[in-house]
Motif scaffolding. Structure first.
Motif, mmCIF file in Angstrom:
data_model
loop_
_atom_site.group_PDB
_atom_site.id
_atom_site.type_symbol
_atom_site.label_atom_id
_atom_site.label_comp_id
_atom_site.label_asym_id
_atom_site.label_seq_id
_atom_site.Cartn_x
_atom_site.Cartn_y
_atom_site.Cartn_z
ATOM 1 N N THR A 9 0.841 -1.191 0.000
ATOM 2 C CA THR A 9 0.000 0.000 0.000
ATOM 3 C C THR A 9 0.878 1.244 0.000
ATOM 4 O O THR A 9 1.910 1.282 0.655
ATOM 5 C CB THR A 9 -0.910 0.017 1.246
ATOM 6 N N GLN A 10 0.446 2.250 -0.747
ATOM 7 C CA GLN A 10 1.151 3.528 -0.791
ATOM 8 C C GLN A 10 0.187 4.643 -0.430
ATOM 9 O O GLN A 10 -1.000 4.577 -0.746
ATOM 10 C CB GLN A 10 1.703 3.800 -2.182
ATOM 11 N N TYR A 11 0.723 5.695 0.182
ATOM 12 C CA TYR A 11 -0.067 6.871 0.550
ATOM 13 C C TYR A 11 0.127 7.936 -0.519
ATOM 14 O O TYR A 11 1.262 8.301 -0.841
ATOM 15 C CB TYR A 11 0.384 7.386 1.915
ATOM 16 N N ALA A 12 -0.958 8.445 -1.095
ATOM 17 C CA ALA A 12 -0.909 9.492 -2.115
ATOM 18 C C ALA A 12 -0.983 10.855 -1.432
ATOM 19 O O ALA A 12 -2.062 11.299 -1.048
ATOM 20 C CB ALA A 12 -2.056 9.325 -3.104
ATOM 21 N N PRO A 18 -8.692 14.999 -8.811
ATOM 22 C CA PRO A 18 -9.478 15.249 -7.600
ATOM 23 C C PRO A 18 -9.951 13.939 -6.971
ATOM 24 O O PRO A 18 -10.286 12.991 -7.664
ATOM 25 C CB PRO A 18 -10.674 16.060 -8.110
ATOM 26 N N GLY A 19 -9.951 13.888 -5.665
ATOM 27 C CA GLY A 19 -10.453 12.719 -4.962
ATOM 28 C C GLY A 19 -9.394 11.727 -4.537
ATOM 29 O O GLY A 19 -9.662 10.846 -3.749
ATOM 30 N N TYR A 20 -8.162 11.856 -5.055
ATOM 31 C CA TYR A 20 -7.124 10.886 -4.729
ATOM 32 C C TYR A 20 -6.183 11.354 -3.619
ATOM 33 O O TYR A 20 -5.380 10.570 -3.144
ATOM 34 C CB TYR A 20 -6.289 10.540 -5.969
ATOM 35 N N GLU A 21 -6.238 12.609 -3.206
ATOM 36 C CA GLU A 21 -5.366 13.078 -2.143
ATOM 37 C C GLU A 21 -5.643 12.280 -0.876
ATOM 38 O O GLU A 21 -6.782 12.060 -0.503
ATOM 39 C CB GLU A 21 -5.587 14.568 -1.847
ATOM 40 N N GLY A 22 -4.586 11.838 -0.233
ATOM 41 C CA GLY A 22 -4.728 11.091 1.014
ATOM 42 C C GLY A 22 -5.126 9.641 0.848
ATOM 43 O O GLY A 22 -5.336 8.943 1.826
ATOM 44 N N CYS A 23 -5.244 9.159 -0.406
ATOM 45 C CA CYS A 23 -5.661 7.773 -0.643
ATOM 46 C C CYS A 23 -4.559 6.774 -0.290
ATOM 47 O O CYS A 23 -3.378 7.043 -0.483
ATOM 48 C CB CYS A 23 -6.038 7.561 -2.112
ATOM 49 N N LEU A 24 -4.985 5.641 0.194
ATOM 50 C CA LEU A 24 -4.119 4.485 0.371
ATOM 51 C C LEU A 24 -4.350 3.605 -0.841
ATOM 52 O O LEU A 24 -5.436 3.058 -1.023
ATOM 53 C CB LEU A 24 -4.475 3.737 1.656
ATOM 54 N N ARG A 25 -3.327 3.499 -1.714
ATOM 55 C CA ARG A 25 -3.442 2.769 -2.970
ATOM 56 C C ARG A 25 -2.745 1.425 -2.873
ATOM 57 O O ARG A 25 -1.686 1.311 -2.261
ATOM 58 C CB ARG A 25 -2.785 3.542 -4.098
ATOM 59 N N SER A 26 -3.343 0.432 -3.528
ATOM 60 C CA SER A 26 -2.706 -0.872 -3.664
ATOM 61 C C SER A 26 -2.802 -1.277 -5.129
ATOM 62 O O SER A 26 -3.453 -0.592 -5.929
ATOM 63 C CB SER A 26 -3.388 -1.914 -2.776
ATOM 64 N N ALA A 27 -2.207 -2.388 -5.471
ATOM 65 C CA ALA A 27 -2.243 -2.857 -6.861
ATOM 66 C C ALA A 27 -3.667 -3.153 -7.318
ATOM 67 O O ALA A 27 -3.987 -3.019 -8.502
ATOM 68 C CB ALA A 27 -1.370 -4.096 -7.014
ATOM 69 N N SER A 28 -4.543 -3.531 -6.399
ATOM 70 C CA SER A 28 -5.894 -3.929 -6.786
ATOM 71 C C SER A 28 -6.979 -2.902 -6.443
ATOM 72 O O SER A 28 -8.140 -3.112 -6.757
ATOM 73 C CB SER A 28 -6.243 -5.263 -6.121
ATOM 74 N N CYS A 31 -8.148 3.354 -4.191
ATOM 75 C CA CYS A 31 -8.306 4.137 -2.964
ATOM 76 C C CYS A 31 -8.976 3.282 -1.895
ATOM 77 O O CYS A 31 -10.178 3.395 -1.656
ATOM 78 C CB CYS A 31 -9.100 5.404 -3.238
ATOM 79 N N GLU A 32 -8.188 2.411 -1.250
ATOM 80 C CA GLU A 32 -8.721 1.533 -0.187
ATOM 81 C C GLU A 32 -9.269 2.336 0.971
ATOM 82 O O GLU A 32 -10.165 1.897 1.675
ATOM 83 C CB GLU A 32 -7.633 0.603 0.337
ATOM 84 N N GLY A 33 -8.690 3.475 1.182
ATOM 85 C CA GLY A 33 -9.103 4.341 2.266
ATOM 86 C C GLY A 33 -8.387 5.661 2.139
ATOM 87 O O GLY A 33 -7.607 5.874 1.212
ATOM 88 N N LYS A 34 -8.672 6.546 3.076
ATOM 89 C CA LYS A 34 -8.034 7.856 3.075
ATOM 90 C C LYS A 34 -7.563 8.190 4.482
ATOM 91 O O LYS A 34 -8.180 7.792 5.475
ATOM 92 C CB LYS A 34 -8.997 8.948 2.615
ATOM 93 N N ILE A 35 -6.477 8.942 4.531
ATOM 94 C CA ILE A 35 -6.002 9.539 5.772
ATOM 95 C C ILE A 35 -5.849 11.017 5.460
ATOM 96 O O ILE A 35 -5.041 11.400 4.609
ATOM 97 C CB ILE A 35 -4.662 8.933 6.229
ATOM 98 N N VAL A 129 -10.477 6.848 6.862
ATOM 99 C CA VAL A 129 -11.656 6.209 6.278
ATOM 100 C C VAL A 129 -11.223 4.929 5.576
ATOM 101 O O VAL A 129 -10.225 4.918 4.858
ATOM 102 C CB VAL A 129 -12.347 7.138 5.255
ATOM 103 N N GLU A 130 -11.980 3.872 5.776
ATOM 104 C CA GLU A 130 -11.794 2.620 5.039
ATOM 105 C C GLU A 130 -12.983 2.459 4.102
ATOM 106 O O GLU A 130 -14.131 2.383 4.556
ATOM 107 C CB GLU A 130 -11.733 1.437 6.006
ATOM 108 N N HIS A 131 -12.719 2.424 2.798
ATOM 109 C CA HIS A 131 -13.778 2.251 1.793
ATOM 110 C C HIS A 131 -14.008 0.770 1.531
ATOM 111 O O HIS A 131 -13.080 -0.028 1.565
ATOM 112 C CB HIS A 131 -13.393 2.926 0.477
ATOM 113 N N ALA A 132 -15.249 0.410 1.213
ATOM 114 C CA ALA A 132 -15.607 -0.961 0.835
ATOM 115 C C ALA A 132 -15.028 -1.966 1.832
ATOM 116 O O ALA A 132 -14.283 -2.873 1.478
ATOM 117 C CB ALA A 132 -15.166 -1.264 -0.590
#
Length: 151
Positions: A9-12, A18-28, A31-35, A129-132
């Motif tokens: 996971t990487q922090y953007a 728009p909408g990707y700031e603070g996202c936790l990204r993974s290969a799949s 935006c798994e979540g945001k901080i 926030v944890e999405h899905a």
């Protein structure tokens, strides 16, 4: 706040989109979540202060949130049409206690309906926030939050 992110996971920090700031990204999952550090925004009155008891309480924006998931990133997600608080209270984030809630989210595209979890640290003005939410993702977020340090 410093965290140990889940493996892969990487922090953007910033994003052109728009909408990707603070996202936790993974290969799949884009935006798994945001901080989000909301110190500046919370003082300006330009956001909805997060709340574990209000509809869309995890969403600080003033427009309608979108339903983020593995196949519906911030650029393609449908609009959220409702949310219901399933559980709320307090939960640990490292040594601190955060306002916590789990919501069920309904979406214009019902295939994107999901659950969202949030942690709000009102003194620090940090929103997580944890999405899905799924059991596996819940466990990874819980481990990540246990690792939090402040300084």
């Amino acid at each position: 706040m410093t965290l140990t992110l889940p493996a892969g996971t990487q922090y953007a920090v910033e994003s052109r989109d728009p909408g990707y700031e603070g996202c936790l990204r993974s290969a799949s999952f884009a935006c798994e979540g945001k901080i989000l550090d909301l110190r500046e925004a919370a003082g300006s009155g330009l956001i909805n202060v997060p709340s574990p008891t209000r509809q869309f309480g995890w969403y600080p924006g003033t427009d309608a949130p979108t339903c983020l998931g593995p196949t519906s990133d911030p650029g393609t997600a449908s609009q959220a049409t409702g949310s219901t608080v399933l559980d709320h209270g307090f939960a640990p984030v490292g040594p601190k206690k955060a306002e916590y809630a789990r919501f069920t989210e309904t979406c214009q595209n019902s295939a994107q309906n999901n659950q969202v979890r949030m942690w709000w640290l009102p003194q620090s003005k940090i929103l997580i926030v944890e999405h899905a939410a799924t059991p596996d993702r819940d466990a990874a977020f819980d481990r990540m939050l246990t690792s939090a340090t402040f300084g």
